[in-house]
Design a protein around this motif. Structure first.
Motif, PDB file in Angstrom:
ATOM      1  N   UNK A 114      51.968  13.991  14.434  1.00  0.00           N
ATOM      2  CA  UNK A 114      50.651  13.402  14.680  1.00  0.00           C
ATOM      3  C   UNK A 114      49.915  14.262  15.702  1.00  0.00           C
ATOM      4  N   UNK A 115      48.710  14.675  15.339  1.00  0.00           N
ATOM      5  CA  UNK A 115      47.849  15.371  16.310  1.00  0.00           C
ATOM      6  C   UNK A 115      46.650  14.465  16.524  1.00  0.00           C
ATOM      7  N   UNK A 116      46.515  13.950  17.744  1.00  0.00           N
ATOM      8  CA  UNK A 116      45.486  12.957  18.012  1.00  0.00           C
ATOM      9  C   UNK A 116      44.610  13.411  19.169  1.00  0.00           C
ATOM     10  N   UNK A 117      43.325  13.565  18.893  1.00  0.00           N
ATOM     11  CA  UNK A 117      42.361  13.939  19.924  1.00  0.00           C
ATOM     12  C   UNK A 117      41.442  12.749  20.152  1.00  0.00           C
ATOM     13  N   UNK A 118      41.291  12.353  21.420  1.00  0.00           N
ATOM     14  CA  UNK A 118      40.432  11.227  21.730  1.00  0.00           C
ATOM     15  C   UNK A 118      39.441  11.653  22.811  1.00  0.00           C
ATOM     16  N   UNK A 119      38.159  11.520  22.490  1.00  0.00           N
ATOM     17  CA  UNK A 119      37.145  11.951  23.448  1.00  0.00           C
ATOM     18  C   UNK A 119      36.308  10.788  23.946  1.00  0.00           C
ATOM     19  N   UNK A 120      35.995  10.818  25.236  1.00  0.00           N
ATOM     20  CA  UNK A 120      34.933   9.976  25.767  1.00  0.00           C
ATOM     21  C   UNK A 120      33.840  10.942  26.220  1.00  0.00           C
ATOM     22  N   UNK A 121      32.815  10.445  26.874  1.00  0.00           N
ATOM     23  CA  UNK A 121      31.788  11.362  27.360  1.00  0.00           C
ATOM     24  C   UNK A 121      32.345  12.297  28.433  1.00  0.00           C
TER      25      UNK A 121
ATOM     26  N   UNK B 201      55.826  19.827   5.882  1.00  0.00           N
ATOM     27  CA  UNK B 201      55.690  18.887   6.998  1.00  0.00           C
ATOM     28  C   UNK B 201      54.454  18.020   6.762  1.00  0.00           C
ATOM     29  N   UNK B 202      54.538  16.745   7.134  1.00  0.00           N
ATOM     30  CA  UNK B 202      53.358  15.890   7.054  1.00  0.00           C
ATOM     31  C   UNK B 202      52.618  15.900   8.385  1.00  0.00           C
ATOM     32  N   UNK B 203      51.298  16.071   8.299  1.00  0.00           N
ATOM     33  CA  UNK B 203      50.448  16.059   9.486  1.00  0.00           C
ATOM     34  C   UNK B 203      49.484  14.884   9.392  1.00  0.00           C
ATOM     35  N   UNK B 204      49.368  14.153  10.489  1.00  0.00           N
ATOM     36  CA  UNK B 204      48.367  13.092  10.601  1.00  0.00           C
ATOM     37  C   UNK B 204      47.414  13.540  11.699  1.00  0.00           C
ATOM     38  N   UNK B 205      46.206  13.923  11.297  1.00  0.00           N
ATOM     39  CA  UNK B 205      45.245  14.442  12.258  1.00  0.00           C
ATOM     40  C   UNK B 205      44.131  13.426  12.469  1.00  0.00           C
ATOM     41  N   UNK B 206      43.878  13.080  13.717  1.00  0.00           N
ATOM     42  CA  UNK B 206      42.795  12.149  14.039  1.00  0.00           C
ATOM     43  C   UNK B 206      42.031  12.678  15.248  1.00  0.00           C
ATOM     44  N   UNK B 207      40.728  12.798  15.112  1.00  0.00           N
ATOM     45  CA  UNK B 207      39.890  13.208  16.240  1.00  0.00           C
ATOM     46  C   UNK B 207      38.796  12.154  16.405  1.00  0.00           C
ATOM     47  N   UNK B 208      38.891  11.401  17.482  1.00  0.00           N
ATOM     48  CA  UNK B 208      37.924  10.340  17.736  1.00  0.00           C
ATOM     49  C   UNK B 208      36.952  10.780  18.814  1.00  0.00           C
ATOM     50  N   UNK B 209      35.666  10.677  18.519  1.00  0.00           N
ATOM     51  CA  UNK B 209      34.640  10.995  19.517  1.00  0.00           C
ATOM     52  C   UNK B 209      33.770   9.744  19.685  1.00  0.00           C
ATOM     53  N   UNK B 210      32.904   9.731  20.711  1.00  0.00           N
ATOM     54  CA  UNK B 210      32.023   8.560  20.870  1.00  0.00           C
ATOM     55  C   UNK B 210      31.150   8.326  19.628  1.00  0.00           C
ATOM     56  N   UNK B 211      30.937   9.375  18.805  1.00  0.00           N
ATOM     57  CA  UNK B 211      30.056   9.245  17.640  1.00  0.00           C
ATOM     58  C   UNK B 211      30.785   8.876  16.359  1.00  0.00           C
ATOM     59  N   UNK B 212      32.087   9.006  16.349  1.00  0.00           N
ATOM     60  CA  UNK B 212      32.805   8.692  15.122  1.00  0.00           C
ATOM     61  C   UNK B 212      34.161   9.360  15.063  1.00  0.00           C
ATOM     62  N   UNK B 213      34.724   9.375  13.857  1.00  0.00           N
ATOM     63  CA  UNK B 213      36.116   9.793  13.738  1.00  0.00           C
ATOM     64  C   UNK B 213      36.296  10.802  12.599  1.00  0.00           C
TER      65      UNK B 213
END
Lengths: 122, 182
Positions: free
Chosen positions: B24-31, B133-145
């Protein structure tokens, strides 16, 4: 988001190809992708190989993949080319532009680009 | 490293080497912040080993495979006021939920924040080189995902390898489209 139906269409087109690919004793292009390689620019080198191999119509016989640190970090990005029945060729300090020449001359025509090989590295 | 996306590629390679089949590669952004988490189900590390990988000058021959990857990520995080944390369990410690999670916190408005750079190329490179390999990529920003799941793709693709050129192009186009709306 792109539709998964497009993936299903790719699957349909690839049906006969998959069998073909497994029967081919192909060429392997191996890019060093450890910390040293990545920081020296291995990512665009690898992706240019993938693109050029396909553009030149070599995707059925050439696979592009990665390895860890080859041990000559000062020469990164390092690319090794393995062809059945031939000596391994090691290219050093690779760039996307050099990749285009290696694909056109070495992979397509069989002529090693000796000025980029480790034997000629400064 | 010129871009954080290259650090992320580098750290994910550790998960590949650890024998993971799901990452799992997970990026989470706030301002203000960016959190990067890379979580795998690989062989894991002992607590002693986890301490060692943070120190670039303490690598012995047996630990050399880890090398500078974690220290470089830690440097990039700390120079913004953030930090890196590593949680890991070996199969001996936990036969079911073993693996490693590396998380980095970055303060985006700090002058020494390294730009994230091109995550699309990082994801494409990982899938190109590791089609099993299985990859689960998620990048969440204040504007969407932005999301990509190779498991979901595999269900549609069947026996077609994920590193087929047309599939890699589909991934690149899909992520590019998704990134345009965040």
């Amino acid at each position: 988001m792109k539709s998964l139906a497009e993936l299903a269409a790719i699957r349909e087109r690839m049906k006969d190809k998959v069998v073909l690919r497994e029967g081919v004793a192909g060429t392997r292009v191996v890019v060093g992708m450890a910390t040293c390689g990545i920081s020296a620019g291995a990512r665009p080198v690898l992706n240019t190989f993938v693109e050029e191999v396909n553009n030149e119509g070599l995707a059925d016989t050439v696979t592009v993949t990665q390895t860890g640190c080859i041990g000559i970090c000062q020469y990164e990005p390092v690319v090794e080319i393995f062809e059945a029945g031939k000596d391994k060729v090691t290219y050093v300090k690779m760039t996307p532009d050099k990749v285009k020449r290696v694909v056109a001359e070495h992979l397509k025509k069989g002529n090693i680009v000796s000025e980029y090989t480790i034997g000629n590295a400064q | 490293m010129k871009e954080l996306s290259l650090n992320i590629l580098d750290i994910t390679e550790n998960s590949v080497k650890a024998g993971a089949d799901l990452i799992h590669i997970t990026l989470t952004e706030t301002d203000e912040t960016l959190t990067v988490a890379i979580e795998d189900n690989g062989c894991g590390m002992t607590p002693e080993f986890v301490e060692q990988v943070k120190d670039p000058f303490c690598t012995s021959r047996t630990t050399r495979k880890v090398g500078l990857g974690i220290p470089l990520l830690t440097l990039a995080a700390r120079q913004t006021g953030g930090d890196v944390a590593i949680e890991s369990k070996t199969a001996e410690m936990d036969p079911v939920h073993h693996g490693t999670k590396t998380s980095g916190l970055f303060y985006k408005n700090h002058i020494d924040f390294t730009p994230l750079g091109n995550m699309i190329e990082t994801v494409c490179t990982l899938i190109q080189c590791n089609p099993h390999i299985d990859f689960e990529y998620t990048h969440t920003t204040p504007k969407g995902e932005v999301r990509l799941s190779t498991k979901q793709m595999r269900e549609v693709l069947g026996e077609v390898p994920l590193n087929t050129y047309e599939v890699i192009v589909w991934i690149r186009d899909d992520l590019t489209e998704q990134y345009q709306s965040v």
